[in-house]
Design a protein around this motif. Structure first.
Motif, PDB file in Angstrom:
ATOM      1  N   ILE A 170      -8.201 -17.805   0.220  1.00  0.00           N
ATOM      2  CA  ILE A 170      -8.739 -16.655  -0.508  1.00  0.00           C
ATOM      3  C   ILE A 170     -10.245 -16.810  -0.601  1.00  0.00           C
ATOM      4  CG2 ILE A 170      -6.657 -16.067  -1.784  1.00  0.00           C
ATOM      5  CD1 ILE A 170      -7.896 -17.598  -4.186  1.00  0.00           C
ATOM      6  N   PRO A 171     -10.945 -15.695  -0.651  1.00  0.00           N
ATOM      7  CA  PRO A 171     -10.418 -14.340  -0.528  1.00  0.00           C
ATOM      8  C   PRO A 171     -10.020 -13.991   0.909  1.00  0.00           C
ATOM      9  CG  PRO A 171     -12.809 -14.290  -0.722  1.00  0.00           C
ATOM     10  CD  PRO A 171     -12.390 -15.730  -0.889  1.00  0.00           C
ATOM     11  N   THR A 172      -9.033 -13.131   1.014  1.00  0.00           N
ATOM     12  CA  THR A 172      -8.625 -12.527   2.279  1.00  0.00           C
ATOM     13  C   THR A 172      -8.531 -11.031   2.031  1.00  0.00           C
ATOM     14  OG1 THR A 172      -7.407 -14.446   3.106  1.00  0.00           O
ATOM     15  CG2 THR A 172      -6.766 -12.305   3.982  1.00  0.00           C
ATOM     16  N   THR A 173      -9.120 -10.245   2.908  1.00  0.00           N
ATOM     17  CA  THR A 173      -9.164  -8.796   2.721  1.00  0.00           C
ATOM     18  C   THR A 173      -8.662  -8.081   3.961  1.00  0.00           C
ATOM     19  OG1 THR A 173     -11.102  -9.079   1.288  1.00  0.00           O
ATOM     20  CG2 THR A 173     -10.675  -6.850   2.129  1.00  0.00           C
ATOM     21  N   TYR A 174      -7.787  -7.106   3.724  1.00  0.00           N
ATOM     22  CA  TYR A 174      -7.302  -6.212   4.774  1.00  0.00           C
ATOM     23  C   TYR A 174      -7.761  -4.800   4.448  1.00  0.00           C
ATOM     24  CZ  TYR A 174      -4.020  -9.732   6.524  1.00  0.00           C
ATOM     25  OH  TYR A 174      -3.457 -10.855   7.070  1.00  0.00           O
ATOM     26  N   VAL A 175      -8.211  -4.078   5.465  1.00  0.00           N
ATOM     27  CA  VAL A 175      -8.556  -2.663   5.303  1.00  0.00           C
ATOM     28  C   VAL A 175      -7.534  -1.872   6.111  1.00  0.00           C
ATOM     29  CG1 VAL A 175     -10.298  -0.876   5.638  1.00  0.00           C
ATOM     30  CG2 VAL A 175     -11.010  -3.211   5.037  1.00  0.00           C
ATOM     31  N   LEU A 176      -6.811  -0.989   5.422  1.00  0.00           N
ATOM     32  CA  LEU A 176      -5.780  -0.161   6.056  1.00  0.00           C
ATOM     33  C   LEU A 176      -6.273   1.272   6.142  1.00  0.00           C
ATOM     34  CD1 LEU A 176      -4.299  -2.681   5.037  1.00  0.00           C
ATOM     35  CD2 LEU A 176      -2.379  -1.223   4.448  1.00  0.00           C
ATOM     36  N   ASP A 177      -6.092   1.886   7.295  1.00  0.00           N
ATOM     37  CA  ASP A 177      -6.491   3.279   7.448  1.00  0.00           C
ATOM     38  C   ASP A 177      -5.411   4.186   6.853  1.00  0.00           C
ATOM     39  OD1 ASP A 177      -4.452   3.738   9.344  1.00  0.00           O
ATOM     40  OD2 ASP A 177      -5.829   3.816  11.035  1.00  0.00           O
ATOM     41  N   PRO A 178      -5.632   5.502   6.813  1.00  0.00           N
ATOM     42  CA  PRO A 178      -4.660   6.417   6.207  1.00  0.00           C
ATOM     43  C   PRO A 178      -3.279   6.416   6.870  1.00  0.00           C
ATOM     44  CG  PRO A 178      -6.790   7.481   6.351  1.00  0.00           C
ATOM     45  CD  PRO A 178      -6.900   6.196   7.123  1.00  0.00           C
ATOM     46  N   LYS A 179      -3.166   5.857   8.067  1.00  0.00           N
ATOM     47  CA  LYS A 179      -1.862   5.766   8.731  1.00  0.00           C
ATOM     48  C   LYS A 179      -1.173   4.429   8.465  1.00  0.00           C
ATOM     49  CE  LYS A 179      -3.202   8.888  12.410  1.00  0.00           C
ATOM     50  NZ  LYS A 179      -3.494   9.023  13.842  1.00  0.00           N
ATOM     51  N   GLY A 180      -1.832   3.533   7.712  1.00  0.00           N
ATOM     52  CA  GLY A 180      -1.258   2.227   7.415  1.00  0.00           C
ATOM     53  C   GLY A 180      -1.557   1.177   8.462  1.00  0.00           C
ATOM     54  N   ILE A 181      -2.500   1.461   9.343  1.00  0.00           N
ATOM     55  CA  ILE A 181      -2.874   0.527  10.401  1.00  0.00           C
ATOM     56  C   ILE A 181      -4.026  -0.351   9.911  1.00  0.00           C
ATOM     57  CG2 ILE A 181      -3.820   0.327  12.738  1.00  0.00           C
ATOM     58  CD1 ILE A 181      -2.340   2.992  13.340  1.00  0.00           C
ATOM     59  N   ILE A 182      -3.933  -1.647  10.194  1.00  0.00           N
ATOM     60  CA  ILE A 182      -4.981  -2.578   9.788  1.00  0.00           C
ATOM     61  C   ILE A 182      -6.205  -2.360  10.672  1.00  0.00           C
ATOM     62  CG2 ILE A 182      -5.631  -5.013   9.645  1.00  0.00           C
ATOM     63  CD1 ILE A 182      -2.638  -5.578   9.075  1.00  0.00           C
ATOM     64  N   ARG A 183      -7.301  -1.975  10.048  1.00  0.00           N
ATOM     65  CA  ARG A 183      -8.559  -1.744  10.771  1.00  0.00           C
ATOM     66  C   ARG A 183      -9.513  -2.911  10.659  1.00  0.00           C
ATOM     67  NH1 ARG A 183      -7.136   1.230  14.579  1.00  0.00           N
ATOM     68  NH2 ARG A 183      -6.002   3.053  13.871  1.00  0.00           N
ATOM     69  N   ASP A 184      -9.299  -3.776   9.655  1.00  0.00           N
ATOM     70  CA  ASP A 184     -10.125  -4.972   9.534  1.00  0.00           C
ATOM     71  C   ASP A 184      -9.343  -6.014   8.749  1.00  0.00           C
ATOM     72  OD1 ASP A 184     -12.741  -6.234  10.068  1.00  0.00           O
ATOM     73  OD2 ASP A 184     -12.837  -6.352   7.884  1.00  0.00           O
ATOM     74  N   ALA A 185      -9.547  -7.269   9.106  1.00  0.00           N
ATOM     75  CA  ALA A 185      -8.930  -8.398   8.413  1.00  0.00           C
ATOM     76  C   ALA A 185      -9.985  -9.489   8.316  1.00  0.00           C
ATOM     77  CB  ALA A 185      -7.713  -8.894   9.190  1.00  0.00           C
ATOM     78  N   THR A 186     -10.269  -9.938   7.096  1.00  0.00           N
ATOM     79  CA  THR A 186     -11.346 -10.896   6.883  1.00  0.00           C
ATOM     80  C   THR A 186     -10.884 -12.021   5.971  1.00  0.00           C
ATOM     81  OG1 THR A 186     -12.969  -9.113   7.033  1.00  0.00           O
ATOM     82  CG2 THR A 186     -13.713 -11.163   6.030  1.00  0.00           C
ATOM     83  N   VAL A 187     -11.127 -13.249   6.394  1.00  0.00           N
ATOM     84  CA  VAL A 187     -10.915 -14.416   5.541  1.00  0.00           C
ATOM     85  C   VAL A 187     -12.288 -14.825   5.045  1.00  0.00           C
ATOM     86  CG1 VAL A 187     -10.194 -16.827   5.445  1.00  0.00           C
ATOM     87  CG2 VAL A 187      -8.866 -15.184   6.771  1.00  0.00           C
ATOM     88  N   GLY A 188     -12.398 -15.017   3.746  1.00  0.00           N
ATOM     89  CA  GLY A 188     -13.691 -15.343   3.145  1.00  0.00           C
ATOM     90  C   GLY A 188     -14.289 -14.091   2.535  1.00  0.00           C
TER      91      GLY A 188
END
Length: 176
Positions: free
Chosen positions: A141-159
């Motif tokens: 942690i931190p780990t962050t996921y950004v999901l678009d309006p269709k539920g698709i992961i557009r970004d994944a970040t550790v730190g």
């Protein structure tokens, strides 16, 4: 130059040791640092109970951007990125999107929420189960996921994630 059978067996023996060491490092690394859920894929199923008593099933939360931030009350980098996530949440909320802070603490949700509010976090807070963390491949942690309006992961970040990176990912007609 010709190699004696003894030298050849020693070379072979050390080559096997080296290969074994590489395999062991790869196994240990993949065990403790598995890859994030890949960008471009559907987000794994996740059902959360938010501090507002709302049930959020991300498979049903289509139509809006979601920023899922796995964090801990004891995590210094998590605390430092909270103002960035607040600003992003303020930009997303009027358009139906939101940031969700998913705590990995072993505390009750009420205690985590109190600490989050004391840190200035204004976005919804939830608790992660071990299953949630495994499904989302959260090992750090931190780990962050950004999901678009269709539920698709557009970004994944550790730190820690930067505001610049989040804005770049979210820069779509939806955010304008």
């Amino acid at each position: 130059m010709r190699m004696t059978p003894l030298k050849a067996s020693l070379v072979l023996k050390w080559a096997l040791y080296a290969a074994l060491a590489v395999v062991m490092v790869a196994v240990v690394y993949s065990r403790f640092f598995p890859a994030l859920v890949a960008k471009g894929r559907m987000a794994p199923p996740l059902v959360l109970w938010l501090d507002s008593q709302e049930r959020l099933d991300i498979t049903e939360a289509r139509g809006a951007w979601l920023v899922l931030n796995f964090w801990g009350t004891y995590c210094g980098p998590c605390r430092r990125e909270a103002p960035v996530l607040n600003r992003i949440h303020e930009k997303l909320a009027p358009k139906g999107g939101r940031v969700i802070g998913i705590a990995v603490d072993d505390l009750p949700l009420l205690s985590v929420t109190k600490k989050a509010r004391a840190l200035g976090m204004s976005y919804p807070i939830a608790l992660a189960s071990e299953e949630d963390m495994t499904r989302c491949k959260v090992t750090t942690i931190p780990t962050t996921y950004v999901l678009d309006p269709k539920g698709i992961i557009r970004d994944a970040t550790v730190g820690m994630i930067s505001e610049r990176r989040l804005l770049r990912v979210l820069k779509t007609p939806f955010m304008r």
